[in-house]
Design a protein around this motif. Structure first.
Motif, PDB file in Angstrom:
ATOM      1  N   TRP A   1       0.852  -1.208   0.000  1.00 40.08           N
ATOM      2  CA  TRP A   1       0.000   0.000   0.000  1.00 40.08           C
ATOM      3  C   TRP A   1       0.887   1.258   0.000  1.00 40.08           C
ATOM      4  O   TRP A   1       0.708   2.170  -0.804  1.00 40.08           O
ATOM      5  CB  TRP A   1      -0.897  -0.019   1.254  1.00 40.08           C
ATOM      6  CG  TRP A   1      -1.871   1.116   1.308  1.00 40.08           C
ATOM      7  CD1 TRP A   1      -3.125   1.147   0.782  1.00 40.08           C
ATOM      8  CD2 TRP A   1      -1.678   2.395   1.930  1.00 40.08           C
ATOM      9  NE1 TRP A   1      -3.729   2.348   1.020  1.00 40.08           N
ATOM     10  CE2 TRP A   1      -2.851   3.141   1.723  1.00 40.08           C
ATOM     11  CE3 TRP A   1      -0.626   2.984   2.628  1.00 40.08           C
ATOM     12  CZ2 TRP A   1      -3.015   4.438   2.197  1.00 40.08           C
ATOM     13  CZ3 TRP A   1      -0.778   4.276   3.099  1.00 40.08           C
ATOM     14  CH2 TRP A   1      -1.960   4.991   2.883  1.00 40.08           C
ATOM     15  N   ALA A   2       1.862   1.249   0.915  1.00 47.83           N
ATOM     16  CA  ALA A   2       2.747   2.413   1.020  1.00 47.83           C
ATOM     17  C   ALA A   2       3.589   2.549  -0.243  1.00 47.83           C
ATOM     18  O   ALA A   2       3.773   3.649  -0.769  1.00 47.83           O
ATOM     19  CB  ALA A   2       3.641   2.285   2.249  1.00 47.83           C
ATOM     20  N   ASP A   3       4.064   1.403  -0.779  1.00 51.77           N
ATOM     21  CA  ASP A   3       4.935   1.444  -1.958  1.00 51.77           C
ATOM     22  C   ASP A   3       4.209   2.019  -3.164  1.00 51.77           C
ATOM     23  O   ASP A   3       4.776   2.812  -3.929  1.00 51.77           O
ATOM     24  CB  ASP A   3       5.439   0.020  -2.264  1.00 51.77           C
ATOM     25  CG  ASP A   3       6.520   0.022  -3.317  1.00 51.77           C
ATOM     26  OD1 ASP A   3       7.267   1.031  -3.351  1.00 51.77           O
ATOM     27  OD2 ASP A   3       6.622  -0.941  -4.098  1.00 51.77           O
TER      28      ASP A   3
ATOM     29  N   ASN B   1      12.079   2.779  -4.037  1.00 49.65           N
ATOM     30  CA  ASN B   1      13.120   3.743  -4.418  1.00 49.65           C
ATOM     31  C   ASN B   1      13.753   4.392  -3.187  1.00 49.65           C
ATOM     32  O   ASN B   1      14.952   4.641  -3.138  1.00 49.65           O
ATOM     33  CB  ASN B   1      12.487   4.846  -5.272  1.00 49.65           C
ATOM     34  CG  ASN B   1      13.290   5.052  -6.524  1.00 49.65           C
ATOM     35  OD1 ASN B   1      14.442   4.622  -6.581  1.00 49.65           O
ATOM     36  ND2 ASN B   1      12.685   5.691  -7.511  1.00 49.65           N
ATOM     37  N   ALA B   2      12.888   4.656  -2.173  1.00 47.79           N
ATOM     38  CA  ALA B   2      13.386   5.277  -0.946  1.00 47.79           C
ATOM     39  C   ALA B   2      14.396   4.352  -0.282  1.00 47.79           C
ATOM     40  O   ALA B   2      15.386   4.800   0.289  1.00 47.79           O
ATOM     41  CB  ALA B   2      12.224   5.561   0.012  1.00 47.79           C
TER      42      ALA B   2
ATOM     43  N   GLY C   1      20.194   3.134   1.279  1.00 48.12           N
ATOM     44  CA  GLY C   1      21.433   2.368   1.136  1.00 48.12           C
ATOM     45  C   GLY C   1      22.583   3.239   0.678  1.00 48.12           C
ATOM     46  O   GLY C   1      23.707   2.765   0.516  1.00 48.12           O
ATOM     47  N   LYS C   2      22.340   4.503   0.458  1.00 53.79           N
ATOM     48  CA  LYS C   2      23.363   5.453  -0.005  1.00 53.79           C
ATOM     49  C   LYS C   2      24.590   5.431   0.892  1.00 53.79           C
ATOM     50  O   LYS C   2      24.465   5.357   2.111  1.00 53.79           O
ATOM     51  CB  LYS C   2      22.730   6.855   0.063  1.00 53.79           C
ATOM     52  CG  LYS C   2      23.217   7.756  -0.996  1.00 53.79           C
ATOM     53  CD  LYS C   2      22.620   9.108  -0.887  1.00 53.79           C
ATOM     54  CE  LYS C   2      23.658  10.149  -1.221  1.00 53.79           C
ATOM     55  NZ  LYS C   2      24.485   9.801  -2.359  1.00 53.79           N
TER      56      LYS C   2
ATOM     57  N   PRO D   1      26.340   2.399   4.634  1.00 56.43           N
ATOM     58  CA  PRO D   1      25.013   2.743   4.108  1.00 56.43           C
ATOM     59  C   PRO D   1      24.301   3.729   5.039  1.00 56.43           C
ATOM     60  O   PRO D   1      24.502   3.679   6.259  1.00 56.43           O
ATOM     61  CB  PRO D   1      24.285   1.402   4.074  1.00 56.43           C
ATOM     62  CG  PRO D   1      25.105   0.444   4.831  1.00 56.43           C
ATOM     63  CD  PRO D   1      26.474   1.000   5.021  1.00 56.43           C
ATOM     64  N   ALA D   2      23.494   4.611   4.430  1.00 49.83           N
ATOM     65  CA  ALA D   2      22.819   5.649   5.227  1.00 49.83           C
ATOM     66  C   ALA D   2      22.015   5.032   6.363  1.00 49.83           C
ATOM     67  O   ALA D   2      22.025   5.531   7.482  1.00 49.83           O
ATOM     68  CB  ALA D   2      21.913   6.479   4.325  1.00 49.83           C
ATOM     69  N   PHE D   3      21.304   3.912   6.034  1.00 50.21           N
ATOM     70  CA  PHE D   3      20.507   3.254   7.062  1.00 50.21           C
ATOM     71  C   PHE D   3      20.821   1.768   7.077  1.00 50.21           C
ATOM     72  O   PHE D   3      20.874   1.164   6.012  1.00 50.21           O
ATOM     73  CB  PHE D   3      19.009   3.487   6.795  1.00 50.21           C
ATOM     74  CG  PHE D   3      18.142   3.070   7.935  1.00 50.21           C
ATOM     75  CD1 PHE D   3      17.912   3.935   8.993  1.00 50.21           C
ATOM     76  CD2 PHE D   3      17.589   1.794   7.979  1.00 50.21           C
ATOM     77  CE1 PHE D   3      17.140   3.544  10.058  1.00 50.21           C
ATOM     78  CE2 PHE D   3      16.810   1.400   9.059  1.00 50.21           C
ATOM     79  CZ  PHE D   3      16.583   2.280  10.096  1.00 50.21           C
ATOM     80  N   PRO D   4      21.093   1.166   8.216  1.00 53.17           N
ATOM     81  CA  PRO D   4      21.036   1.769   9.554  1.00 53.17           C
ATOM     82  C   PRO D   4      22.389   2.317  10.037  1.00 53.17           C
ATOM     83  O   PRO D   4      22.425   3.048  11.000  1.00 53.17           O
ATOM     84  CB  PRO D   4      20.631   0.581  10.435  1.00 53.17           C
ATOM     85  CG  PRO D   4      21.261  -0.604   9.771  1.00 53.17           C
ATOM     86  CD  PRO D   4      21.281  -0.309   8.290  1.00 53.17           C
TER      87      PRO D   4
END
Ligand code: HEM
Length: 458
Positions: A10-12, A19-20, A25-26, A256-259
């Protein structure tokens, strides 16, 4: 299909979560000095939060009101409402003294971390092609941070702060032709008039923070678009799913940006908050009860701006009397030259620097300052220049309390030092670094440095 998967789909379908996730993972290079910029962001957040608390109790008015609070010496006295409200925050509002001190220390750390961040970017050449736009945005942010601190300094309307901030008014009206107009706009006319504190308050709590917030957003958007710079790699790096060539500048190797990076940033945030809390708990700031309310009939014996504006004050103190002249109807005063033109030239020189030290191609690796003789020489000279100008801003303390003489004796030495020491230090730095540099190793090529590990991002 599980409920969680349904929720995700639903959210996707609405927010393109897939994409987010890519964005999360940036990669962030694992470099400690890159955290200075984050410290600046966290200080800004803490400034806004503590400022909201202070704004609930501060009264931006210079009208006299009767004081009724915990400070016995002012009991029953008629004093400006702004001053009374800051006394109230400090001594009567629960946690008021702590939050006021936290706000104050956060302002100092904000400016200091920006200065150090700027030096990090400068000495590692991280402003070079293609990052010149972000350097220019950063220069604007540095100026805005000083403006935020200056306008806040004035607000308690105590004797010390009101006198020190009146210097800013005198500089504003010293601008030929348009000075009076800007004096009206920024200070509401004569300093201090009943409009002065409301004007400075509006600038301090709305205009400047909003400009800083937009500036940080643009700074971060450019950073994300261009990626960070990264320390040169010693060898090709295995990242799990691919091999990144040592000299491939199009890819970042890091956390990676997260986590991972989010966890590092959380630690930096809490360390920043803890340091500021410790400072706020232990060290007093600007004791307005001691200075008393603004008294237009008196001049305090010691007037000085905050440390980060001391270099501008130094220019004002060293500028000779004859550096003031009139051309037709236009009067160019020493105040205008020392307090507006010279600082303006310093900021302009900073802003255009990446276009002076131009890189022909894109540079995605940080440079080693020891391998950039002339750039590092210029940086050392600039730091020496600002420090000597700052010492000149305290020429009265230097003369009276350190050397036991007068300012007219020390000023010529300070002027000579300001003109001679920076080129001397810069020149020595250049010669030393040049000597140690083998002829074929210039700063343009990526020199071997630390290798980072982790994810690759392209
Ligand atoms: C409110 C003030 C500022 C904030 C909050 C801020 C924040 C940041 C952050 C978080 C980064 C990424 C990590 C890092 O390199 O530290 C960054 C990068 C950068 N900043 Fe700032 N900055 C500010 C002021 C400045 C100033 C004064 C300059 C220079 C005049 C500057 C120039 C740059 C450049 C060129 C980069 C990219 C560096 C790289 O990729 O290695 N910034 N900034």
């Amino acid at each position: 299909m599980s409920r969680a998967k349904q929720l995700y789909d639903w959210a996707d379908s609405r927010l393109d979560v897939e994409n987010a996730q890519k964005f999360l993972g940036k990669a962030f290079p694992a470099e400690d000095s890159f955290l200075l910029g984050e410290v600046a962001i966290f200080c800004f957040i803490l400034l806004v939060l503590s400022g909201i608390f202070l704004g609930l109790f501060f009264e931006p008015s210079t009208s006299d009101v009767e004081y009724d609070g915990s400070v016995q010496e002012f009991q029953g006295e008629e004093m400006p409402e702004a001053f009374v409200s800051v006394l109230h925050i400090t001594y009567d509002v629960p946690f008021g003294m702590f939050i006021r001190r936290l706000h104050h220390w956060a302002a100092h750390l904000f400016v200091a971390s920006i200065g150090l961040h700027m030096l990090r970017v400068f000495f590692t050449g991280s402003y070079r092609n293609p990052r010149e736009p972000n350097w220019v945005v950063g220069t604007g942010l540095a100026a805005l941070s000083m403006g935020a601190a200056y306008t806040g300094y004035a607000l308690p309307f105590d004797e010390f702060a009101a006198t020190a901030t009146s210097i800013g008014y005198n500089l504003t009206i010293s601008v030929p032709l348009v000075g009076d107009f800007f004096g009206q706009v920024i200070f509401g006319g004569e300093f201090p008039s009943s409009a002065t504190i409301p004007r400075l308050y509006f600038l301090h709590v709305f205009v400047i923070p909003a400009a800083i917030a937009v500036g940080i957003a643009v700074h971060m958007a450019i950073l994300i678009r261009q990626k960070h710079t990264e320390a040169p790699r010693e060898a090709d790096v295995e990242t799990g799913d691919r091999t990144v060539d040592a000299d491939d500048g199009s890819v970042i190797v890091g956390l990676p940006a997260f986590p991972n990076q989010a966890a590092v940033s959380a630690v930096v945030f809490f360390l920043t908050a803890a340091t500021l809390s410790l400072l706020a708990g232990l060290l007093p700031v600007h004791n307005i009860a001691e200075y008393g309310p603004n008294n237009p009939a008196a001049t305090p014996s010691l007037i000085m701006p905050d440390w980060f504006l001391m270099w501008v004050y130094g220019f004002l103190k060293l500028l000779p009397k004859w550096a003031s002249f009139t051309v037709g109807p236009v009067h160019v005063s020493g105040e205008f030259i020392g307090g507006v033109v010279l600082p303006g030239l310093v900021f302009a020189a900073i802003a255009v620097w990446p276009f002076v030290d131009r890189a022909p191609g894109q540079e995605h690796f940080t440079a080693d300052p020891l391998k950039r003789p002339w750039q590092t020489g210029v940086g050392v000279a600039a730091v020496a220049f600002v420090m000597i100008a700052s010492i000149a801003g305290m020429n009265n303390i230097l003369a009276d309390q350190v050397l036991g003489t007068t300012t007219s004796v020390v000023n010529p030495y300070l002027s000579a030092a300001l003109l001679l020491v920076p080129p001397l230090y810069g020149g020595l730095t250049y010669l030393l670094l040049r000597r140690d540099l083998p002829a074929e190793r210039t700063e343009q090529g990526p020199a071997p440095g630390e290798a980072a590990g982790g994810d690759a991002d392209d």
